[in-house]
Write an enzyme that holds these catalytic residues in place. Structure first.
Site, PDB file in Angstrom:
ATOM      1  N   ASN A 251      34.872  -2.746 -69.140  1.00 28.74           N
ATOM      2  CA  ASN A 251      35.034  -2.271 -67.893  1.00 28.74           C
ATOM      3  C   ASN A 251      36.227  -1.551 -67.808  1.00 28.74           C
ATOM      4  OD1 ASN A 251      35.562  -3.275 -64.948  1.00 28.74           O
ATOM      5  ND2 ASN A 251      37.525  -3.754 -66.126  1.00 28.74           N
TER       6      ASN A 251
ATOM      7  N   TYR B 175      33.195  11.433 -63.809  1.00 29.06           N
ATOM      8  CA  TYR B 175      33.113  10.203 -63.520  1.00 29.06           C
ATOM      9  C   TYR B 175      31.750   9.620 -63.111  1.00 29.06           C
ATOM     10  CZ  TYR B 175      34.473   5.682 -61.614  1.00 29.06           C
ATOM     11  OH  TYR B 175      34.648   4.330 -61.168  1.00 29.06           O
TER      12      TYR B 175
ATOM     13  N   ASP C 215      42.984   0.832 -77.008  1.00 25.28           N
ATOM     14  CA  ASP C 215      42.580   1.937 -76.094  1.00 25.28           C
ATOM     15  C   ASP C 215      41.140   2.038 -76.502  1.00 25.28           C
ATOM     16  OD1 ASP C 215      42.178   4.614 -75.203  1.00 25.28           O
ATOM     17  OD2 ASP C 215      43.851   5.684 -76.331  1.00 25.28           O
ATOM     18  N   VAL C 216      40.417   2.108 -75.407  1.00 26.57           N
ATOM     19  CA  VAL C 216      38.666   1.879 -75.502  1.00 26.57           C
ATOM     20  C   VAL C 216      38.112   3.464 -76.061  1.00 26.57           C
ATOM     21  CG1 VAL C 216      38.609  -0.051 -74.043  1.00 26.57           C
ATOM     22  CG2 VAL C 216      38.408   2.410 -73.092  1.00 26.57           C
TER      23      VAL C 216
ATOM     24  N   THR D 290      41.744  -1.604 -55.868  1.00 25.26           N
ATOM     25  CA  THR D 290      42.613  -1.841 -56.952  1.00 25.26           C
ATOM     26  C   THR D 290      43.787  -0.634 -57.172  1.00 25.26           C
ATOM     27  OG1 THR D 290      41.266  -0.486 -58.353  1.00 25.26           O
ATOM     28  CG2 THR D 290      40.429  -2.748 -58.091  1.00 25.26           C
TER      29      THR D 290
HETATM   30  N1  LIG Z   1      37.809   0.344 -57.582  1.00 27.62           N
HETATM   31  C1  LIG Z   1      36.731   0.775 -57.373  1.00 27.62           C
HETATM   32  O1  LIG Z   1      36.441   1.065 -56.195  1.00 27.62           O
HETATM   33  C2  LIG Z   1      35.895   0.869 -58.472  1.00 27.62           C
HETATM   34  C3  LIG Z   1      34.513   1.262 -57.965  1.00 27.62           C
HETATM   35  C4  LIG Z   1      33.516   1.478 -59.069  1.00 27.62           C
HETATM   36  C5  LIG Z   1      33.735   1.175 -60.226  1.00 27.62           C
HETATM   37  N2  LIG Z   1      35.123   0.895 -60.790  1.00 27.62           N
HETATM   38  C6  LIG Z   1      35.156   0.721 -62.173  1.00 27.62           C
HETATM   39  O2  LIG Z   1      35.771  -0.644 -62.179  1.00 27.62           O
HETATM   40  C7  LIG Z   1      36.505  -0.466 -63.565  1.00 27.62           C
HETATM   41  C8  LIG Z   1      37.736  -1.129 -63.496  1.00 27.62           C
HETATM   42  O3  LIG Z   1      38.673  -0.248 -62.758  1.00 27.62           O
HETATM   43  P1  LIG Z   1      39.739  -1.021 -61.590  1.00 27.62           P
HETATM   44  O4  LIG Z   1      39.328  -0.441 -59.980  1.00 27.62           O
HETATM   45  O5  LIG Z   1      39.772  -2.496 -61.801  1.00 27.62           O
HETATM   46  O6  LIG Z   1      40.820  -0.372 -61.822  1.00 27.62           O
HETATM   47  P2  LIG Z   1      42.426  -0.768 -62.365  1.00 27.62           P
HETATM   48  O7  LIG Z   1      43.345   0.713 -62.530  1.00 27.62           O
HETATM   49  O8  LIG Z   1      42.929  -1.637 -61.514  1.00 27.62           O
HETATM   50  O9  LIG Z   1      41.923  -1.392 -63.972  1.00 27.62           O
HETATM   51  C9  LIG Z   1      41.785  -0.399 -64.853  1.00 27.62           C
HETATM   52  C10 LIG Z   1      42.367  -1.011 -66.065  1.00 27.62           C
HETATM   53  O10 LIG Z   1      41.779  -0.265 -67.107  1.00 27.62           O
HETATM   54  C11 LIG Z   1      42.695   0.103 -68.266  1.00 27.62           C
HETATM   55  N3  LIG Z   1      42.480   1.403 -68.919  1.00 27.62           N
HETATM   56  C12 LIG Z   1      42.463   2.540 -68.529  1.00 27.62           C
HETATM   57  N4  LIG Z   1      42.274   3.395 -69.411  1.00 27.62           N
HETATM   58  C13 LIG Z   1      42.027   2.464 -70.427  1.00 27.62           C
HETATM   59  C14 LIG Z   1      41.671   2.662 -72.084  1.00 27.62           C
HETATM   60  N5  LIG Z   1      41.546   4.025 -72.392  1.00 27.62           N
HETATM   61  N6  LIG Z   1      42.042   1.848 -72.739  1.00 27.62           N
HETATM   62  C15 LIG Z   1      42.047   0.706 -72.283  1.00 27.62           C
HETATM   63  N7  LIG Z   1      42.172   0.163 -71.224  1.00 27.62           N
HETATM   64  C16 LIG Z   1      42.329   1.413 -70.143  1.00 27.62           C
HETATM   65  C17 LIG Z   1      43.947   0.093 -67.266  1.00 27.62           C
HETATM   66  O11 LIG Z   1      45.114  -0.010 -67.922  1.00 27.62           O
HETATM   67  C18 LIG Z   1      43.680  -0.940 -66.303  1.00 27.62           C
HETATM   68  O12 LIG Z   1      44.373  -1.949 -66.436  1.00 27.62           O
HETATM   69  C19 LIG Z   1      36.458   0.908 -64.123  1.00 27.62           C
HETATM   70  O13 LIG Z   1      35.640   1.125 -65.103  1.00 27.62           O
HETATM   71  C20 LIG Z   1      36.379   1.673 -62.834  1.00 27.62           C
HETATM   72  O14 LIG Z   1      35.776   2.943 -62.981  1.00 27.62           O
HETATM   73  C21 LIG Z   1      36.193   0.800 -59.695  1.00 27.62           C
END
Ligand SMILES: NC(=O)c1ccc[n+]([C@@H]2O[C@H](COP(=O)([O-])OP(=O)(O)OC[C@H]3O[C@@H](n4cnc5c(N)ncnc54)[C@H](O)[C@@H]3O)[C@@H](O)[C@H]2O)c1
Length: 276
Positions: A85, A151, A59-60, A186
């Site tokens: 990430n 966020y 848990d980050v 995602t």
């Molecule tokens: N998808 C987008 O459009 C987008 C755009 C900009 C930034 N992001 C960023 O990209 C990163 C990855 O997101 P994604 O889109 O792949 O989403 P996702 O939901 O597919 O993956 C996120 C992962 O983070 C894990 N997670 C969440 N809270 C956690 C915690 N407290 N401890 C450990 N793991 C945790 C989740 O279980 C999941 O596996 C994030 O930081 C998100 O903010 C995503």
């Protein structure tokens, strides 16, 4: 095979961008340790990787768990690359509604987690003579309306943290950079809405269709698009690159929608229509 003999930690590697990046780094030779809350999906990624990817529940928002993740990578032979990430939407309240606790929880998830990822990785990398850290920001760091307020603020913080950490750590030959994803299909959106199973898959399909029209490049952004940029920043190809970021957004931030979408009237077409 830019990561042959290297060891990497990827947080949030059970899904989406983190998953694609863990697979990409492993394909290019790295041994990868994923830290994620999602045990089922994390173990599934590890199981499909021919032993190149391992999973540790993490848990980050808990600094001690981040430290344990970095230490586990060190115990397995050393730490060369970290991708900070993991994330989720956090509180969706506006600034005139959000509670102090919700603000703190969102910052802990999206900003303090990155700071602590760097904090606990850097001494281990320094011992090895250097390393590369990549952090996930977001296009929402550059303006309003793309994500919730807390966020967006945290993601802007990630960009600044990336710069100042790069300065702090240059003396240890550790580079620190960020990737700035645009709209990437995602589970992050359906997770924010609390959707699961078939409903989640259905809504994800709708999101993918919308995503194709969200920016000048007329297709949905994919996790693999981000993984390619992270692999570059983490590799020796980027040996002279630190304290900066790469936008991977299909052009979302080029300007107003009217500048690239023929269906949206721009200033001059509006004036022409008004004066006709
Ligand atoms: N998808 C987008 O459009 C987008 C755009 C900009 C930034 N992001 C960023 O990209 C990163 C990855 O997101 P994604 O889109 O792949 O989403 P996702 O939901 O597919 O993956 C996120 C992962 O983070 C894990 N997670 C969440 N809270 C956690 C915690 N407290 N401890 C450990 N793991 C945790 C989740 O279980 C999941 O596996 C994030 O930081 C998100 O903010 C995503």
């Amino acid at each position: 095979m830019r990561f042959q003999g290297k060891r990497a930690v990827v947080t949030g590697g059970a899904s989406g961008i983190g998953r694609a990046t863990a697979l990409r780094l492993a394909e290019e030779g790295a041994e990868v340790l994923i830290g994620d809350l999602n045990v089922a999906d994390g173990e599934e990624v590890a199981a499909t990787s021919n032993g190149r990817i391992r999973f540790q529940r993490t848990d980050v928002t808990q600094a001690a768990e981040i430290e344990a993740l970095m230490t586990a990578a060190e115990d397995a032979g050393g730490l060369d690359v970290v991708f900070n990430n993991a994330g989720a939407a956090g509180s969706r309240d506006r600034i005139d509604e959000i509670s102090p606790d919700d603000w703190d929880r969102t910052m802990a998830l999206l900003l303090r987690s990155v700071a602590m990822g760097i904090r606990y990785a850097a001494p281990l990398m320094a011992k090895r003579g250097g390393g590369a850290i990549v952090n996930t920001s977001s296009v929402s760091a550059f303006g309003s309306g793309m994500a919730p307020t807390a966020y967006s603020t945290a993601k802007a913080g990630v960009l600044h943290l990336t710069k100042v950490a790069a300065a702090d750590l240059a003396r240890h030959k550790i580079r620190v950079n960020a990737v700035v994803p645009g709209f990437i299909t995602t589970n992050i959106f359906t997770s924010a809405l609390g959707l699961e199973g078939q409903v989640r898959d259905h809504v994800n399909g709708m999101i993918a269709q919308t995503a194709a029209k969200a920016q000048p490049v007329q297709r949905a952004g994919r996790p693999e698009d981000i993984a390619a940029a992270v692999a570059y920043l983490a590799s020796d190809d980027a040996a002279f690159v630190t304290g900066t970021h790469i936008l991977v957004d299909g052009g979302m931030l080029v300007g107003t929608r009217a500048s690239w979408d023929e269906d949206v009237p721009g200033l001059f077409s509006t004036l022409e229509a008004a004066s006709a």
